[in-house]
Motif scaffolding. Structure first.
Motif, PDB file in Angstrom:
ATOM      1  N   VAL A 117      -2.075 -10.639  -5.386  1.00  0.00           N
ATOM      2  CA  VAL A 117      -2.467  -9.311  -4.931  1.00  0.00           C
ATOM      3  C   VAL A 117      -3.958  -9.249  -4.658  1.00  0.00           C
ATOM      4  O   VAL A 117      -4.768  -9.945  -5.284  1.00  0.00           O
ATOM      5  CB  VAL A 117      -2.078  -8.217  -5.952  1.00  0.00           C
ATOM      6  CG1 VAL A 117      -0.577  -8.162  -6.148  1.00  0.00           C
ATOM      7  CG2 VAL A 117      -2.791  -8.437  -7.273  1.00  0.00           C
ATOM      8  N   THR A 118      -4.320  -8.401  -3.711  1.00  0.00           N
ATOM      9  CA  THR A 118      -5.709  -8.072  -3.428  1.00  0.00           C
ATOM     10  C   THR A 118      -5.876  -6.565  -3.618  1.00  0.00           C
ATOM     11  O   THR A 118      -4.896  -5.833  -3.806  1.00  0.00           O
ATOM     12  CB  THR A 118      -6.102  -8.467  -1.995  1.00  0.00           C
ATOM     13  OG1 THR A 118      -5.342  -7.659  -1.060  1.00  0.00           O
ATOM     14  CG2 THR A 118      -5.801  -9.937  -1.731  1.00  0.00           C
ATOM     15  N   THR A 119      -7.116  -6.099  -3.547  1.00  0.00           N
ATOM     16  CA  THR A 119      -7.346  -4.666  -3.737  1.00  0.00           C
ATOM     17  C   THR A 119      -6.652  -3.831  -2.657  1.00  0.00           C
ATOM     18  O   THR A 119      -6.304  -2.671  -2.895  1.00  0.00           O
ATOM     19  CB  THR A 119      -8.853  -4.370  -3.727  1.00  0.00           C
ATOM     20  OG1 THR A 119      -9.436  -4.917  -2.533  1.00  0.00           O
ATOM     21  CG2 THR A 119      -9.538  -4.988  -4.935  1.00  0.00           C
ATOM     22  N   SER A 120      -6.403  -4.414  -1.480  1.00  0.00           N
ATOM     23  CA  SER A 120      -5.743  -3.670  -0.409  1.00  0.00           C
ATOM     24  C   SER A 120      -4.264  -3.433  -0.712  1.00  0.00           C
ATOM     25  O   SER A 120      -3.605  -2.645  -0.014  1.00  0.00           O
ATOM     26  CB  SER A 120      -5.867  -4.419   0.928  1.00  0.00           C
ATOM     27  OG  SER A 120      -5.216  -5.672   0.875  1.00  0.00           O
ATOM     28  N   ASP A 121      -3.726  -4.108  -1.736  1.00  0.00           N
ATOM     29  CA  ASP A 121      -2.327  -3.905  -2.111  1.00  0.00           C
ATOM     30  C   ASP A 121      -2.139  -2.686  -3.006  1.00  0.00           C
ATOM     31  O   ASP A 121      -0.996  -2.323  -3.333  1.00  0.00           O
ATOM     32  CB  ASP A 121      -1.771  -5.147  -2.805  1.00  0.00           C
ATOM     33  CG  ASP A 121      -1.669  -6.346  -1.869  1.00  0.00           C
ATOM     34  OD1 ASP A 121      -1.201  -6.153  -0.732  1.00  0.00           O
ATOM     35  OD2 ASP A 121      -2.075  -7.451  -2.267  1.00  0.00           O
ATOM     36  N   SER A 122      -3.216  -2.052  -3.426  1.00  0.00           N
ATOM     37  CA  SER A 122      -3.091  -0.797  -4.173  1.00  0.00           C
ATOM     38  C   SER A 122      -2.461   0.255  -3.268  1.00  0.00           C
ATOM     39  O   SER A 122      -2.737   0.317  -2.074  1.00  0.00           O
ATOM     40  CB  SER A 122      -4.465  -0.309  -4.655  1.00  0.00           C
ATOM     41  OG  SER A 122      -5.004  -1.153  -5.635  1.00  0.00           O
ATOM     42  N   GLY A 123      -1.606   1.092  -3.835  1.00  0.00           N
ATOM     43  CA  GLY A 123      -0.991   2.157  -3.036  1.00  0.00           C
ATOM     44  C   GLY A 123       0.325   2.611  -3.628  1.00  0.00           C
ATOM     45  O   GLY A 123       0.705   2.229  -4.745  1.00  0.00           O
ATOM     46  N   THR A 124       1.031   3.434  -2.863  1.00  0.00           N
ATOM     47  CA  THR A 124       2.310   3.991  -3.280  1.00  0.00           C
ATOM     48  C   THR A 124       3.435   3.291  -2.528  1.00  0.00           C
ATOM     49  O   THR A 124       3.476   3.296  -1.296  1.00  0.00           O
ATOM     50  CB  THR A 124       2.358   5.502  -3.005  1.00  0.00           C
ATOM     51  OG1 THR A 124       1.298   6.145  -3.724  1.00  0.00           O
ATOM     52  CG2 THR A 124       3.694   6.088  -3.445  1.00  0.00           C
ATOM     53  N   TYR A 125       4.336   2.686  -3.277  1.00  0.00           N
ATOM     54  CA  TYR A 125       5.465   1.954  -2.707  1.00  0.00           C
ATOM     55  C   TYR A 125       6.746   2.764  -2.931  1.00  0.00           C
ATOM     56  O   TYR A 125       7.019   3.209  -4.056  1.00  0.00           O
ATOM     57  CB  TYR A 125       5.601   0.579  -3.347  1.00  0.00           C
ATOM     58  CG  TYR A 125       4.458  -0.357  -2.996  1.00  0.00           C
ATOM     59  CD1 TYR A 125       4.611  -1.330  -2.017  1.00  0.00           C
ATOM     60  CD2 TYR A 125       3.224  -0.265  -3.638  1.00  0.00           C
ATOM     61  CE1 TYR A 125       3.564  -2.179  -1.684  1.00  0.00           C
ATOM     62  CE2 TYR A 125       2.169  -1.111  -3.316  1.00  0.00           C
ATOM     63  CZ  TYR A 125       2.348  -2.061  -2.335  1.00  0.00           C
ATOM     64  OH  TYR A 125       1.314  -2.906  -2.013  1.00  0.00           O
ATOM     65  N   THR A 126       7.501   2.950  -1.847  1.00  0.00           N
ATOM     66  CA  THR A 126       8.727   3.731  -1.918  1.00  0.00           C
ATOM     67  C   THR A 126       9.908   2.883  -1.462  1.00  0.00           C
ATOM     68  O   THR A 126       9.859   2.255  -0.406  1.00  0.00           O
ATOM     69  CB  THR A 126       8.643   4.983  -1.035  1.00  0.00           C
ATOM     70  OG1 THR A 126       7.528   5.779  -1.451  1.00  0.00           O
ATOM     71  CG2 THR A 126       9.911   5.818  -1.146  1.00  0.00           C
ATOM     72  N   CYS A 127      10.940   2.854  -2.286  1.00  0.00           N
ATOM     73  CA  CYS A 127      12.193   2.186  -1.937  1.00  0.00           C
ATOM     74  C   CYS A 127      13.232   3.265  -1.647  1.00  0.00           C
ATOM     75  O   CYS A 127      13.489   4.135  -2.488  1.00  0.00           O
ATOM     76  CB  CYS A 127      12.667   1.291  -3.080  1.00  0.00           C
ATOM     77  SG  CYS A 127      14.309   0.558  -2.814  1.00  0.00           S
ATOM     78  N   THR A 128      13.799   3.213  -0.444  1.00  0.00           N
ATOM     79  CA  THR A 128      14.832   4.175  -0.054  1.00  0.00           C
ATOM     80  C   THR A 128      16.129   3.413   0.217  1.00  0.00           C
ATOM     81  O   THR A 128      16.126   2.407   0.933  1.00  0.00           O
ATOM     82  CB  THR A 128      14.423   4.954   1.206  1.00  0.00           C
ATOM     83  OG1 THR A 128      13.209   5.668   0.938  1.00  0.00           O
ATOM     84  CG2 THR A 128      15.499   5.947   1.608  1.00  0.00           C
ATOM     85  N   VAL A 129      17.200   3.908  -0.365  1.00  0.00           N
ATOM     86  CA  VAL A 129      18.512   3.276  -0.200  1.00  0.00           C
ATOM     87  C   VAL A 129      19.447   4.282   0.466  1.00  0.00           C
ATOM     88  O   VAL A 129      19.525   5.443   0.058  1.00  0.00           O
ATOM     89  CB  VAL A 129      19.091   2.835  -1.559  1.00  0.00           C
ATOM     90  CG1 VAL A 129      20.411   2.096  -1.356  1.00  0.00           C
ATOM     91  CG2 VAL A 129      18.103   1.959  -2.300  1.00  0.00           C
ATOM     92  N   THR A 130      20.132   3.838   1.496  1.00  0.00           N
ATOM     93  CA  THR A 130      21.055   4.723   2.217  1.00  0.00           C
ATOM     94  C   THR A 130      22.392   4.022   2.415  1.00  0.00           C
ATOM     95  O   THR A 130      22.467   2.792   2.501  1.00  0.00           O
ATOM     96  CB  THR A 130      20.492   5.107   3.602  1.00  0.00           C
ATOM     97  OG1 THR A 130      20.282   3.915   4.378  1.00  0.00           O
ATOM     98  CG2 THR A 130      19.173   5.842   3.468  1.00  0.00           C
ATOM     99  N   ASN A 131      23.439   4.829   2.456  1.00  0.00           N
ATOM    100  CA  ASN A 131      24.749   4.379   2.913  1.00  0.00           C
ATOM    101  C   ASN A 131      25.411   5.572   3.615  1.00  0.00           C
ATOM    102  O   ASN A 131      24.807   6.657   3.692  1.00  0.00           O
ATOM    103  CB  ASN A 131      25.583   3.797   1.760  1.00  0.00           C
ATOM    104  CG  ASN A 131      26.049   4.853   0.755  1.00  0.00           C
ATOM    105  OD1 ASN A 131      25.951   6.050   0.986  1.00  0.00           O
ATOM    106  ND2 ASN A 131      26.553   4.389  -0.383  1.00  0.00           N
ATOM    107  N   PRO A 132      26.597   5.419   4.178  1.00  0.00           N
ATOM    108  CA  PRO A 132      27.190   6.539   4.922  1.00  0.00           C
ATOM    109  C   PRO A 132      27.436   7.793   4.105  1.00  0.00           C
ATOM    110  O   PRO A 132      27.659   8.869   4.658  1.00  0.00           O
ATOM    111  CB  PRO A 132      28.511   5.945   5.433  1.00  0.00           C
ATOM    112  CG  PRO A 132      28.264   4.475   5.518  1.00  0.00           C
ATOM    113  CD  PRO A 132      27.385   4.167   4.342  1.00  0.00           C
TER     114      PRO A 132
END
Length: 257
Positions: A117-132
């Motif tokens: 990791v570098t300092t630019s990897d700081s942030g908000t990570y969102t995982c979205t899961v979808t199905n029908p």
């Protein structure tokens, strides 16, 4: 499949999970005008995805270390995973692994890995899961911190004008050097190893007495007693945090009458 006439019927005598999905019916009249109808067909009990809450919604990682963010979802039919950082889709999209699968429930997992990791990897990570059937999202905030390694002397030496990190100490004085790790945001670190590296008498202990700072010591602090002119030299301290080593700027000691 084409059925001439008015009312048409499509039937499946043995319905399994392989027949699940979206079916389309296209209706066309004698004027070649057509209309399409679609319907999703799934086993009863099919559910929208549900993401397992992460063990922590915030992650602090030291720069240079590896990082893996995991997103595990339960639901059926199969899910589609999308990762975003600060709202921007991550490309290429991380792969998805089927953890387990039954006719009524499946468990899927997607891992997003950064090798260093570098300092630019700081942030908000969102995982979205979808199905029908529906969708679900979870968010993890990642903070990348930078350790700063410094050598603190006690007593403090007299700074040498025009030099950086060079200090004078009186002859026959005793000095204790301590390896300190800090960060700008006040984070604390677990250090698993200290390593001192020295030059001059610091290395070979020419006087064969415990007055020098011998290289290779692995304690947080080292002490030199009754220092003489030949004990002058340069010293650095390295620390291990996680799987990464961080080294201080060199400190130069001069011994004066």
């Amino acid at each position: 499949m084409v059925f001439p006439g008015g009312i048409d019927l499509f039937s499946c005598e043995t319905f399994t999970t392989t027949e699940e999905g979206v079916y389309s019916c296209i209706i066309m009249n004698s004027l070649m005008m057509e209309q399409t109808m679609r319907v999703g067909v799934y086993f009863s009990g099919r559910t929208a995805p549900m993401i397992d809450p992460p063990s922590s919604s915030t992650v602090t990682v030291v720069v240079g270390s590896p990082l893996t963010l995991s997103c595990t979802s339960r639901g059926s039919p199969p899910d589609t995973f999308t990762w975003r950082k600060d709202g921007t889709p991550i490309s290429p999209s991380p792969s998805v692994t089927t953890v387990s699968h039954t006719d009524s429930m499946a468990v899927f997992q997607s891992d997003y890995t950064i090798n260093s990791v570098t300092t630019s990897d700081s942030g908000t990570y969102t995982c979205t899961v979808t199905n029908p059937i529906g969708s679900d999202s979870e968010t993890i905030t990642v903070t990348v911190v930078v350790p700063v390694v410094t050598i603190v002397s006690n007593p403090a030496g007299t700074p040498v004008s025009g030099s950086t990190n060079t200090f004078d100490y009186p002859i026959l004085s005793s000095v204790t050097l301590t390896c300190m790790v800090t960060s700008s945001d006040g984070s604390t670190f677990t250090v698993t190893n200290y390593q001192w590296d020295t030059t001059g008498c610091f290395t070979n202990n020419a006087r064969n007495t415990p007055t020098c700072f011998p290289t290779g010591q692995t304690t947080q602090s080292v002490t030199g007693n009754n220092l003489l002119a030949e004990d002058a030299g340069t010293i650095t301290c390295a620390v291990t945090i996680g799987v990464v080593d961080y080294t201080s700027d060199p400190l130069t000691l001069r011994i004066s009458d």
